[in-house]
Design a protein around this motif. Structure first.
Motif, PDB file in Angstrom:
ATOM      1  N   ARG A 110      25.987  50.374  75.009  1.00  0.00           N
ATOM      2  CA  ARG A 110      25.783  48.958  74.704  1.00  0.00           C
ATOM      3  C   ARG A 110      26.683  48.516  73.543  1.00  0.00           C
ATOM      4  O   ARG A 110      27.259  47.435  73.568  1.00  0.00           O
ATOM      5  N   LEU A 111      26.802  49.385  72.529  1.00  0.00           N
ATOM      6  CA  LEU A 111      27.684  49.058  71.406  1.00  0.00           C
ATOM      7  C   LEU A 111      29.136  48.966  71.859  1.00  0.00           C
ATOM      8  O   LEU A 111      29.878  48.060  71.457  1.00  0.00           O
ATOM      9  N   LEU A 112      29.543  49.900  72.705  1.00  0.00           N
ATOM     10  CA  LEU A 112      30.933  49.938  73.159  1.00  0.00           C
ATOM     11  C   LEU A 112      31.270  48.789  74.100  1.00  0.00           C
ATOM     12  O   LEU A 112      32.434  48.379  74.205  1.00  0.00           O
ATOM     13  N   SER A 113      30.280  48.264  74.776  1.00  0.00           N
ATOM     14  CA  SER A 113      30.529  47.170  75.720  1.00  0.00           C
ATOM     15  C   SER A 113      30.499  45.799  75.049  1.00  0.00           C
ATOM     16  O   SER A 113      30.894  44.799  75.659  1.00  0.00           O
ATOM     17  N   GLY A 114      30.027  45.750  73.801  1.00  0.00           N
ATOM     18  CA  GLY A 114      29.928  44.473  73.102  1.00  0.00           C
ATOM     19  C   GLY A 114      31.242  44.073  72.443  1.00  0.00           C
ATOM     20  O   GLY A 114      32.177  44.867  72.312  1.00  0.00           O
ATOM     21  N   GLN A 115      31.318  42.828  72.030  1.00  0.00           N
ATOM     22  CA  GLN A 115      32.475  42.316  71.281  1.00  0.00           C
ATOM     23  C   GLN A 115      32.055  42.126  69.828  1.00  0.00           C
ATOM     24  O   GLN A 115      31.014  41.529  69.543  1.00  0.00           O
ATOM     25  N   TRP A 116      32.891  42.633  68.928  1.00  0.00           N
ATOM     26  CA  TRP A 116      32.565  42.630  67.508  1.00  0.00           C
ATOM     27  C   TRP A 116      33.703  42.012  66.702  1.00  0.00           C
ATOM     28  O   TRP A 116      34.871  42.258  66.995  1.00  0.00           O
ATOM     29  N   ASP A 117      33.329  41.233  65.699  1.00  0.00           N
ATOM     30  CA  ASP A 117      34.354  40.674  64.808  1.00  0.00           C
ATOM     31  C   ASP A 117      34.932  41.747  63.896  1.00  0.00           C
ATOM     32  O   ASP A 117      36.120  41.710  63.562  1.00  0.00           O
ATOM     33  N   VAL A 118      34.100  42.710  63.498  1.00  0.00           N
ATOM     34  CA  VAL A 118      34.613  43.773  62.621  1.00  0.00           C
ATOM     35  C   VAL A 118      33.785  45.039  62.794  1.00  0.00           C
ATOM     36  O   VAL A 118      32.569  44.987  62.998  1.00  0.00           O
ATOM     37  N   PHE A 119      34.499  46.160  62.745  1.00  0.00           N
ATOM     38  CA  PHE A 119      33.875  47.488  62.694  1.00  0.00           C
ATOM     39  C   PHE A 119      34.222  48.097  61.352  1.00  0.00           C
ATOM     40  O   PHE A 119      35.388  48.114  60.944  1.00  0.00           O
ATOM     41  N   CYS A 120      33.208  48.602  60.645  1.00  0.00           N
ATOM     42  CA  CYS A 120      33.384  49.104  59.281  1.00  0.00           C
ATOM     43  C   CYS A 120      32.986  50.573  59.207  1.00  0.00           C
ATOM     44  O   CYS A 120      31.927  50.967  59.711  1.00  0.00           O
ATOM     45  N   PHE A 121      33.814  51.376  58.551  1.00  0.00           N
ATOM     46  CA  PHE A 121      33.483  52.786  58.358  1.00  0.00           C
ATOM     47  C   PHE A 121      34.145  53.290  57.088  1.00  0.00           C
ATOM     48  O   PHE A 121      35.005  52.620  56.512  1.00  0.00           O
ATOM     49  N   GLY A 122      33.737  54.483  56.649  1.00  0.00           N
ATOM     50  CA  GLY A 122      34.288  55.080  55.440  1.00  0.00           C
ATOM     51  C   GLY A 122      34.649  56.536  55.663  1.00  0.00           C
ATOM     52  O   GLY A 122      34.763  57.002  56.803  1.00  0.00           O
ATOM     53  N   SER A 140      38.106  54.405  69.640  1.00  0.00           N
ATOM     54  CA  SER A 140      38.945  54.356  70.840  1.00  0.00           C
ATOM     55  C   SER A 140      38.358  53.474  71.934  1.00  0.00           C
ATOM     56  O   SER A 140      39.100  52.917  72.765  1.00  0.00           O
ATOM     57  N   GLY A 141      37.025  53.315  71.938  1.00  0.00           N
ATOM     58  CA  GLY A 141      36.394  52.598  73.040  1.00  0.00           C
ATOM     59  C   GLY A 141      35.806  51.246  72.706  1.00  0.00           C
ATOM     60  O   GLY A 141      35.437  50.487  73.614  1.00  0.00           O
ATOM     61  N   GLY A 142      35.709  50.919  71.417  1.00  0.00           N
ATOM     62  CA  GLY A 142      35.072  49.665  71.019  1.00  0.00           C
ATOM     63  C   GLY A 142      35.998  48.464  71.091  1.00  0.00           C
ATOM     64  O   GLY A 142      37.221  48.597  71.033  1.00  0.00           O
ATOM     65  N   ASP A 143      35.400  47.286  71.221  1.00  0.00           N
ATOM     66  CA  ASP A 143      36.144  46.020  71.262  1.00  0.00           C
ATOM     67  C   ASP A 143      35.984  45.330  69.911  1.00  0.00           C
ATOM     68  O   ASP A 143      35.021  44.587  69.695  1.00  0.00           O
ATOM     69  N   PHE A 144      36.925  45.602  68.994  1.00  0.00           N
ATOM     70  CA  PHE A 144      36.812  45.129  67.621  1.00  0.00           C
ATOM     71  C   PHE A 144      37.987  44.208  67.273  1.00  0.00           C
ATOM     72  O   PHE A 144      39.148  44.605  67.426  1.00  0.00           O
ATOM     73  N   ARG A 145      37.665  43.023  66.791  1.00  0.00           N
ATOM     74  CA  ARG A 145      38.711  42.114  66.323  1.00  0.00           C
ATOM     75  C   ARG A 145      39.422  42.673  65.099  1.00  0.00           C
ATOM     76  O   ARG A 145      40.640  42.575  64.973  1.00  0.00           O
ATOM     77  N   GLU A 146      38.659  43.256  64.175  1.00  0.00           N
ATOM     78  CA  GLU A 146      39.217  43.919  62.990  1.00  0.00           C
ATOM     79  C   GLU A 146      38.506  45.256  62.790  1.00  0.00           C
ATOM     80  O   GLU A 146      37.335  45.400  63.146  1.00  0.00           O
ATOM     81  N   VAL A 147      39.230  46.209  62.209  1.00  0.00           N
ATOM     82  CA  VAL A 147      38.653  47.508  61.847  1.00  0.00           C
ATOM     83  C   VAL A 147      38.891  47.718  60.355  1.00  0.00           C
ATOM     84  O   VAL A 147      40.038  47.725  59.895  1.00  0.00           O
TER      85      VAL A 147
END
Length: 299
Positions: A110-122, A140-147
């Motif tokens: 469900r997370l990978l199929s969604g559209q996200w404005d930003v994905f954040c990690f450290g 590799s699989g997510g739909d992220f506008r920004e990372v």
């Protein structure tokens, strides 16, 4: 605005008292307070601290659906010592729930199929191999506008390989001036001025925006081929726990709302300074901060 964060949920133990924390959790909480739809992918133990963490995350406006409860691992804790200047030192306990983030397949899909404005990690949450594999799947699989990658080095929980893989995957990189000096030596084996470092990092790893925070002296940002320095604001520091995470959230909220990178850093400096002037990582915002957020949301 939809934001997904990956990484640690833990409790900071300060003078014997437990405070909910972890950079991704703090970032998610601030984004939620700013008005974003904020989701965190993490794990807690099936214990009292885990139950309290999930409940508190929800009360902060974070979607807790993707916080797994693991019966075989304790909820993460960190012993924090704060010096006379309000600067924290950390002892981060190992083999905890957030070291073993294990979402159900249906939820991950469900997370990978969604559209996200930003994905954040450290970096810290990458100390376990299983987490690194999961992070790779997300990137590799997510739909992220920004990372957004907050380099955020803690103790010896990092490696050149993890850092370079993360830089290769991100679009926005944030680090402090000490970390910038460390990475200049690690990656290019020499000292650099901040501007040269930002240019080198952006060019070699195709990162479109590099942010270097400087504590009370503000921050520098390199974006779209332009280097800008943003001065700090003078505040009486209560403690700096969570101030960097509020800075990250402030930058992302302003930047994704259409502000330039330099303008977004200016807002981030103000909110980071405000949080440093208050006790705790997620204080109630001042009326001035709320007004700025309202202006950003209306654009």
């Amino acid at each position: 605005m939809r934001a997904l964060a990956f990484g640690e949920i833990l409790w900071d133990i300060i003078n014997g008292k437990a405070f909910l924390g972890g950079a991704p959790l703090n970032l998610s909480a601030h984004l939620a307070k700013m008005g974003a739809e904020s989701v965190i992918l993490s794990s807690v133990g099936n214990d009292d601290l885990g139950q309290r963490a999930a409940a508190q995350a929800e009360s902060l406006g974070i979607d807790k659906e993707y916080i797994s409860v693991l019966p075989d691992y304790p909820t993460g804790t960190v012993d924090v010592k704060v010096d006379e200047k309000g600067i924290p030192e950390y002892i981060i306990h190992e083999n905890t729930a957030w070291d073993n983030i294990t979402p159900e397949k249906q939820k991950l899909d469900r997370l990978l199929s969604g559209q996200w404005d930003v994905f954040c990690f450290g970096t810290l949450a990458q100390r376990d191999e299983g987490n690194r594999k999961l992070l790779k799947t997300l990137l590799s699989g997510g739909d992220f506008r920004e990372v957004f990658y907050d380099i955020n080095l803690r103790q010896d929980y990092y490696s050149r390989e993890w850092i370079e893989n993360s830089l290769d995957a991100c679009m926005i990189a944030k680090l402090n001036d000490d970390e910038a000096a460390f990475l200049a030596k690690m990656l290019w084996n020499r000292k650099m001025e901040v501007e040269e470092f930002c240019v080198m990092l952006s060019g070699e790893y195709k990162v479109h925006t590099v942010i270097v925070t400087r504590g009370a002296d503000g921050a520098a940002v390199y974006s779209a081929g332009e280097f800008r320095e943003v001065p700090g604001i003078e505040v009486k520091v209560a403690d700096t726990v969570g101030a960097g995470d509020s800075f990250s959230a402030g930058f992302l909220f302003a930047f994704l709302s259409g502000r330039t990178a330099a303008e977004a850093v200016g807002f981030a400096v103000r909110i980071g300074g405000f949080v440093a002037s208050r006790s705790g990582a997620i204080p109630e915002y001042s009326d001035d901060i709320k007004l700025e957020l309202k202006k950003l949301s209306n654009n």
